[in-house]
Design a protein around this motif. Structure first.
Motif, PDB file in Angstrom:
ATOM      1  N   ILE A  63       8.437  43.975 -16.755  1.00 56.20           N
ATOM      2  CA  ILE A  63       8.510  45.415 -17.022  1.00 56.20           C
ATOM      3  C   ILE A  63       7.151  46.072 -16.798  1.00 56.20           C
ATOM      4  O   ILE A  63       7.051  47.187 -16.270  1.00 56.20           O
ATOM      5  CB  ILE A  63       9.013  45.654 -18.454  1.00 56.20           C
ATOM      6  CG1 ILE A  63      10.467  45.177 -18.595  1.00 56.20           C
ATOM      7  CG2 ILE A  63       8.906  47.125 -18.833  1.00 56.20           C
ATOM      8  CD1 ILE A  63      11.006  45.274 -20.000  1.00 56.20           C
ATOM      9  N   LYS A  64       6.103  45.375 -17.179  1.00 59.38           N
ATOM     10  CA  LYS A  64       4.753  45.912 -17.016  1.00 59.38           C
ATOM     11  C   LYS A  64       4.419  46.148 -15.544  1.00 59.38           C
ATOM     12  O   LYS A  64       3.839  47.186 -15.186  1.00 59.38           O
ATOM     13  CB  LYS A  64       3.753  44.943 -17.646  1.00 59.38           C
ATOM     14  CG  LYS A  64       2.297  45.295 -17.390  1.00 59.38           C
ATOM     15  CD  LYS A  64       1.385  44.202 -17.937  1.00 59.38           C
ATOM     16  CE  LYS A  64      -0.072  44.471 -17.574  1.00 59.38           C
ATOM     17  NZ  LYS A  64      -0.968  43.384 -18.080  1.00 59.38           N
ATOM     18  N   TRP A  65       4.768  45.194 -14.688  1.00 61.20           N
ATOM     19  CA  TRP A  65       4.406  45.285 -13.281  1.00 61.20           C
ATOM     20  C   TRP A  65       5.542  45.786 -12.405  1.00 61.20           C
ATOM     21  O   TRP A  65       5.400  45.818 -11.172  1.00 61.20           O
ATOM     22  CB  TRP A  65       3.962  43.909 -12.779  1.00 61.20           C
ATOM     23  CG  TRP A  65       2.720  43.388 -13.422  1.00 61.20           C
ATOM     24  CD1 TRP A  65       2.627  42.464 -14.419  1.00 61.20           C
ATOM     25  CD2 TRP A  65       1.378  43.779 -13.116  1.00 61.20           C
ATOM     26  NE1 TRP A  65       1.328  42.235 -14.762  1.00 61.20           N
ATOM     27  CE2 TRP A  65       0.528  43.036 -13.970  1.00 61.20           C
ATOM     28  CE3 TRP A  65       0.803  44.669 -12.208  1.00 61.20           C
ATOM     29  CZ2 TRP A  65      -0.845  43.164 -13.928  1.00 61.20           C
ATOM     30  CZ3 TRP A  65      -0.571  44.800 -12.164  1.00 61.20           C
ATOM     31  CH2 TRP A  65      -1.385  44.057 -13.024  1.00 61.20           C
ATOM     32  N   MET A  66       6.663  46.172 -12.980  1.00 60.19           N
ATOM     33  CA  MET A  66       7.812  46.587 -12.176  1.00 60.19           C
ATOM     34  C   MET A  66       7.508  47.774 -11.269  1.00 60.19           C
ATOM     35  O   MET A  66       7.913  47.772 -10.090  1.00 60.19           O
ATOM     36  CB  MET A  66       9.014  46.892 -13.077  1.00 60.19           C
ATOM     37  CG  MET A  66      10.293  47.225 -12.311  1.00 60.19           C
ATOM     38  SD  MET A  66      11.695  47.552 -13.385  1.00 60.19           S
ATOM     39  CE  MET A  66      11.927  45.929 -14.137  1.00 60.19           C
ATOM     40  N   PRO A  67       6.822  48.832 -11.730  1.00 61.98           N
ATOM     41  CA  PRO A  67       6.531  49.936 -10.803  1.00 61.98           C
ATOM     42  C   PRO A  67       5.755  49.490  -9.563  1.00 61.98           C
ATOM     43  O   PRO A  67       6.062  49.922  -8.441  1.00 61.98           O
ATOM     44  CB  PRO A  67       5.714  50.912 -11.664  1.00 61.98           C
ATOM     45  CG  PRO A  67       6.131  50.613 -13.064  1.00 61.98           C
ATOM     46  CD  PRO A  67       6.364  49.134 -13.101  1.00 61.98           C
ATOM     47  N   LEU A  68       4.782  48.605  -9.742  1.00 64.53           N
ATOM     48  CA  LEU A  68       4.013  48.117  -8.599  1.00 64.53           C
ATOM     49  C   LEU A  68       4.885  47.272  -7.674  1.00 64.53           C
ATOM     50  O   LEU A  68       4.827  47.411  -6.438  1.00 64.53           O
ATOM     51  CB  LEU A  68       2.820  47.302  -9.089  1.00 64.53           C
ATOM     52  CG  LEU A  68       1.924  46.693  -8.007  1.00 64.53           C
ATOM     53  CD1 LEU A  68       1.263  47.781  -7.186  1.00 64.53           C
ATOM     54  CD2 LEU A  68       0.879  45.766  -8.628  1.00 64.53           C
ATOM     55  N   LEU A  70       8.157  47.359  -7.326  1.00 66.72           N
ATOM     56  CA  LEU A  70       9.141  48.201  -6.648  1.00 66.72           C
ATOM     57  C   LEU A  70       8.491  49.046  -5.557  1.00 66.72           C
ATOM     58  O   LEU A  70       9.128  49.363  -4.546  1.00 66.72           O
ATOM     59  CB  LEU A  70       9.866  49.094  -7.655  1.00 66.72           C
ATOM     60  CG  LEU A  70      10.787  48.355  -8.636  1.00 66.72           C
ATOM     61  CD1 LEU A  70      11.448  49.351  -9.582  1.00 66.72           C
ATOM     62  CD2 LEU A  70      11.842  47.540  -7.896  1.00 66.72           C
ATOM     63  N   THR A  71       7.225  49.408  -5.750  1.00 70.66           N
ATOM     64  CA  THR A  71       6.501  50.106  -4.690  1.00 70.66           C
ATOM     65  C   THR A  71       6.361  49.203  -3.462  1.00 70.66           C
ATOM     66  O   THR A  71       6.538  49.648  -2.320  1.00 70.66           O
ATOM     67  CB  THR A  71       5.117  50.537  -5.183  1.00 70.66           C
ATOM     68  OG1 THR A  71       5.268  51.402  -6.310  1.00 70.66           O
ATOM     69  CG2 THR A  71       4.353  51.273  -4.091  1.00 70.66           C
ATOM     70  N   CYS A 259      15.934  41.948  -6.055  1.00 70.96           N
ATOM     71  CA  CYS A 259      15.810  43.262  -5.416  1.00 70.96           C
ATOM     72  C   CYS A 259      16.393  43.233  -4.008  1.00 70.96           C
ATOM     73  O   CYS A 259      17.145  44.142  -3.610  1.00 70.96           O
ATOM     74  CB  CYS A 259      14.346  43.696  -5.383  1.00 70.96           C
ATOM     75  SG  CYS A 259      13.642  44.101  -6.996  1.00 70.96           S
TER      76      CYS A 259
END
Length: 282
Positions: A63-68, A70-71, A259
């Motif tokens: 969850i912490k690194w999910m934005p990175l 997904l980018t 993903c």
């Protein structure tokens, strides 16, 4: 035989086929794989909790690194879309050149198609990365050429060759009566190709084209070998940033796999549906 005497009849035994015991057939669906991956991510923290460490749980790390991450996955999709667009434009022209009336031109197009179609994708990627310059100079203007653009070109080369084969096969699958009818109406070869033949080829080309796009999307992870910051590269960086914990290795790469599966599997289902819908014969 004498009158009044009957011959006894005996019933012969009939051998019936032996039926094996019924075995339940396991039919896997897409949601089975999705549920398995989710269960793995949910129950993986149990192993880390048993060590007694106060490190962040596996779910917390994801969850912490999910934005990175997904980018990075979005960057994979960008590379795949641009590669398909560039390769489709080149493949359309290359496929039509294989059907040219000039024999030398069709043979050159065939050799070029076979070369890029049968070359390893990773080798073509290295070819584009190291032989294309990092910048171009036009007078006093310097145009930078970043690595991800060269990666797009590297993936577009095999796409071009495969699209050329799709175009050639689709055109040759059109019945010859279409050409004869167009010739009787005084259409030129160019008018026949663009106004009559190619519109009929669209539904024949669309399913294999979509299948090729799915393959290109999954192949974009090869860009991690040449140092492009796509999802697989960022996954390795996240693992190193968390101290190289062994319990994070499988879940992080399982998240990357999930993903790609969520994105590519609907494309596969749509491709199968289009194949059934556009089931043309002759």
């Amino acid at each position: 035989m004498t009158e009044g005497r009957t011959t006894p009849t005996t019933d012969l035994p009939v051998l019936l086929p032996v039926r094996p015991p019924s075995v339940p057939v396991l039919r896997l669906r897409a949601w089975h794989g999705l549920a398995l991956a989710v269960a793995f991510l949910l129950f993986a923290p149990t192993a880390g909790a048993q060590t007694g460490s106060e490190e962040l749980s596996i779910i917390g790390v994801i969850i912490k690194w999910m934005p990175l991450l997904l980018t990075g996955f979005g960057f994979n999709l960008l590379i795949s879309v641009l590669s398909m667009a560039l390769g489709t434009i080149g493949g359309l022209g290359l496929g039509l050149l294989q059907l040219s009336e000039f024999r030398w031109l069709s043979r050159c197009a065939w050799v070029l198609t076979q070369f890029f179609r049968n070359a390893p994708w990773l080798v073509l990627l290295f070819f584009a990365m190291y032989l294309i310059p990092y910048e171009f100079r036009i007078g006093d203007v310097t145009i930078p050429f970043p690595d991800w653009v060269k990666a797009v070109i590297g993936f577009a080369l095999p796409v071009m060759a495969n699209v050329a084969e799709i175009v050639r096969g689709a055109v040759q699958s059109i019945p010859g009566g279409q050409w004869e009818a167009a010739d009787s109406l005084a259409f030129s070869r160019r008018q026949t190709m663009w106004m009559i033949i190619l519109p009929q080829c669209v539904k024949r080309m669309l399913p294999p084209w979509m299948n090729l796009y799915s393959l290109v999307t999954m192949a974009t992870v090869l860009a991690s070998v040449v140092g492009i910051n796509e999802m697989l590269t960022l996954t390795a960086q996240v693992h190193n940033a968390e101290g190289g914990r062994t319990d994070l290795l499988a879940p992080l790469y399982a998240f990357a796999l999930l993903c790609f599966f969520i994105y590519c599997y609907p494309i596969n289902l749509w491709t199968v549906r289009l194949e059934r819908r556009f089931n043309v014969k002759g």
